[in-house]
Design a protein around this motif. Sequence first.
Motif, PDB file in Angstrom:
ATOM      1  N   ALA A  11      -7.250   2.886  73.287  1.00 41.17           N
ATOM      2  CA  ALA A  11      -6.278   2.075  74.025  1.00 41.17           C
ATOM      3  C   ALA A  11      -6.851   0.670  74.188  1.00 41.17           C
ATOM      4  O   ALA A  11      -7.263   0.254  75.270  1.00 41.17           O
ATOM      5  N   ILE A  12      -6.867  -0.058  73.083  1.00 36.91           N
ATOM      6  CA  ILE A  12      -7.566  -1.342  73.018  1.00 36.91           C
ATOM      7  C   ILE A  12      -6.936  -2.398  73.923  1.00 36.91           C
ATOM      8  O   ILE A  12      -7.652  -3.138  74.603  1.00 36.91           O
ATOM      9  N   ALA A  13      -5.616  -2.491  73.970  1.00 33.14           N
ATOM     10  CA  ALA A  13      -4.969  -3.493  74.824  1.00 33.14           C
ATOM     11  C   ALA A  13      -5.279  -3.223  76.295  1.00 33.14           C
ATOM     12  O   ALA A  13      -5.530  -4.157  77.067  1.00 33.14           O
ATOM     13  N   LEU A  14      -5.286  -1.967  76.683  1.00 36.04           N
ATOM     14  CA  LEU A  14      -5.626  -1.604  78.058  1.00 36.04           C
ATOM     15  C   LEU A  14      -7.085  -1.955  78.337  1.00 36.04           C
ATOM     16  O   LEU A  14      -7.414  -2.505  79.397  1.00 36.04           O
ATOM     17  N   ALA A  15      -7.957  -1.683  77.404  1.00 41.19           N
ATOM     18  CA  ALA A  15      -9.375  -2.027  77.553  1.00 41.19           C
ATOM     19  C   ALA A  15      -9.557  -3.530  77.700  1.00 41.19           C
ATOM     20  O   ALA A  15     -10.375  -3.990  78.508  1.00 41.19           O
TER      21      ALA A  15
END
Length: 104
Positions: A55-59
């Motif tokens: 979940a790159i955008a959340l990270a």
Amino acid sequence: MLRGDRVAFAEVIECYLTETARLVQHISTAIATQDIQTIWQIAHKLKSTSAFIGAIALAQLCKVLEAQARSSNLENNLELLSLLYQEYEQVKTALEKELAKEVP
């Protein structure tokens, strides 16, 4: 890392979803009370677990929150929190769809 083990992957997703819901709530409370130390700690943990699950955008949102807390900058935390909730809901939906797939 799980080398195609769908059962283990499902367990990781379930743990992530449970833990992340709790962390998002805690970060919301920390922002409301302007608890900088807690914002930093939770954002750091959520950043790491979200990156692990993909979940790159959340990270990335968590990375911004973490950096702002480190510099004691609470300027746009409410806006970031709103974005965090939105991104979390998208991640949750995607992961729940993944869980709904039949385990071979």
